[in-house]
Design a protein around this motif. Structure first.
Motif, PDB file in Angstrom:
ATOM      1  N   ALA A 180      -3.628   7.215   9.809  1.00 58.55           N
ATOM      2  CA  ALA A 180      -3.936   7.980   8.601  1.00 58.55           C
ATOM      3  C   ALA A 180      -3.044   7.599   7.421  1.00 58.55           C
ATOM      4  CB  ALA A 180      -3.824   9.468   8.885  1.00 58.55           C
TER       5      ALA A 180
ATOM      6  N   SER B  47      -1.484  10.838   4.863  1.00 60.13           N
ATOM      7  CA  SER B  47      -0.635  10.119   3.916  1.00 60.13           C
ATOM      8  C   SER B  47       0.095  11.072   2.966  1.00 60.13           C
ATOM      9  CB  SER B  47      -1.462   9.108   3.129  1.00 60.13           C
ATOM     10  OG  SER B  47      -2.567   9.744   2.516  1.00 60.13           O
TER      11      SER B  47
ATOM     12  N   ARG C 169     -13.374   7.368   3.213  1.00 61.12           N
ATOM     13  CA  ARG C 169     -12.359   6.893   4.149  1.00 61.12           C
ATOM     14  C   ARG C 169     -12.787   7.282   5.547  1.00 61.12           C
ATOM     15  NH1 ARG C 169      -6.848   9.074   1.279  1.00 61.12           N
ATOM     16  NH2 ARG C 169      -7.355   8.358  -0.826  1.00 61.12           N
TER      17      ARG C 169
ATOM     18  N   ALA D  91       0.824  -1.197   0.000  1.00 66.77           N
ATOM     19  CA  ALA D  91       0.000   0.000   0.000  1.00 66.77           C
ATOM     20  C   ALA D  91       0.867   1.259   0.000  1.00 66.77           C
ATOM     21  CB  ALA D  91      -0.932  -0.008   1.208  1.00 66.77           C
TER      22      ALA D  91
ATOM     23  N   GLY E  98      -4.499   6.130   3.949  1.00 64.83           N
ATOM     24  CA  GLY E  98      -4.247   6.717   2.626  1.00 64.83           C
ATOM     25  C   GLY E  98      -3.590   5.726   1.689  1.00 64.83           C
TER      26      GLY E  98
ATOM     27  N   LEU F  74      -3.726   2.385   1.808  1.00 70.05           N
ATOM     28  CA  LEU F  74      -4.661   1.324   1.413  1.00 70.05           C
ATOM     29  C   LEU F  74      -5.618   1.834   0.345  1.00 70.05           C
ATOM     30  CD1 LEU F  74      -5.522  -0.259   4.880  1.00 70.05           C
ATOM     31  CD2 LEU F  74      -4.215  -1.326   3.024  1.00 70.05           C
TER      32      LEU F  74
END
Lengths: 203, 203
Positions: free
Chosen positions: B13, A110, B34, A18, B17, B19
DNA sequence: CTGCTGTTATGACAACTGTCATATCGCTTT
DNA sequence: AAAGCGATATGACAGTTGTCATAACAGCAG
């Protein structure tokens, strides 16, 4: 323009994949290798000589902290960003001592990952600011090596006698160390002491 | 063809993001929302009525297990895939009891995530086979609710007296329950008992 | 050399922990 | 009603843990 070459190391395969997918969505970043543990990561860094290594801390074979040290020594042109769940002052300190240029928490948005990679690639340092503060005022690791060894085992549920045997000490000595560690950490028994030390990253 | 609509819930977080980025690379899957915790996830499921909810277990506000139960009750058309670090028989059992259709470990290859989403969307079940076996032969949770409450607190470092006060019991009773739990788990003291129970997902 | 730190040890004592036998009180099941 | 069960409690006992005072020894910094 040449893309920033990145190696990613992370022991949970799903998260590794991921994270790589996340970085690959950036036009200026390329993931040139993935590693599932510290040793693989070191090999990959040697082979690809990437600009940046993004690595977790808690991995089998070799922790991200040890890895950071090795990379600084053998491949100093590769900059290391630690990416971890653990907001532990002790980890941050050890990471910086080992030459890491970035320390990022997995609970940050992210978008910050790509940012951190870019900044570190430009020679800047990236450290989670809250954690840096906490590391400052929680002070340095107060435990000696022996205390750490003993407290660790106590936290596993071993009795003083078992620990004594394992480390070739007298049982009284083990109790002394535990007593000392408990008082240093302001705990009221071995279990709480171990819990606190773990939370700080001292264990 | 319409894409499979997915909601992803995960409290870290960065991982959330990542995934989402991973799932978005699949042409037949779309991440429509999400969520950073269980409550957000439940709201998101209500709003988007997705085909599949992919959720972590250990989250603030509401765990993925509770969430799975709520979703089955309120939005049965949404199928739940649990995605977790923990290969704990107790978690698997509770997940299936709560109506989850998939149970996937974070240390499986990242390709399996999209696969699991597709299969679950088709009405199939996806359970990690090794874990299913382990769950089978490690038997059911042997602890009573009281034992669990008490062992949990003991594992936090609380003394028998503190636990007794907190739960309005006598100290002797607390010691009785601990003794019982220790013997059920084959441990030799409260710390080891707590550790074993945690490893099984019973705590 | 001297003092300081870390390691190891012993003995004594109070507090806490683990075990066991036994008992009471509600609640089911028969 | 009687028997059984689960939750709770008590008391007693041995074993473990936490604390403290004290001490010997090695290494290292001043």
């Amino acid at each position: 323009m040449k893309k920033i070459q990145v190696v990613v190391a992370e022991d949970q395969a799903m998260v590794l994949g991921a994270l790589a997918a996340l970085l690959e969505t950036e036009p200026d970043i390329a993931v040139c290798a993935r590693a599932a543990n510290g040793r693989e990561a070191l090999t990959a860094v040697g082979k690809h000589k990437p600009d940046v290594l993004v690595t977790d801390i808690e991995m089998p074979e070799m922790t991200g902290l040890t890895l950071a040290g090795e990379v600084r020594e053998r491949y100093p042109q590769t900059r290391v960003v630690i990416l971890t769940t653990f907001a532990r002052p002790g980890y941050l300190r050890r990471a910086l001592d080992a030459g890491a240029k970035g320390y990022l928490l997995k609970d940050r948005p992210s978008a910050e990952l790509a940012d951190a990679v870019r900044r570190v690639n430009q020679g800047l340092r990236v450290v989670d600011p809250d954690l840096a503060l906490e590391a400052w005022d929680s002070g340095p690791d107060p435990l000696t090596e022996r205390e750490r060894q003993i407290l660790w085992r106590a936290g596993e549920g071993k009795s003083s006698g078992e620990i004594a045997e394992e480390l070739h000490l007298s049982e009284g000595t083990v109790r002394n160390y535990l007593s000392e560690a408990i008082s240093k950490l302001g705990a009221s028994n071995r279990v709480e002491a171990a819990r606190l030390a773990r939370a700080k990253g001292w264990l």
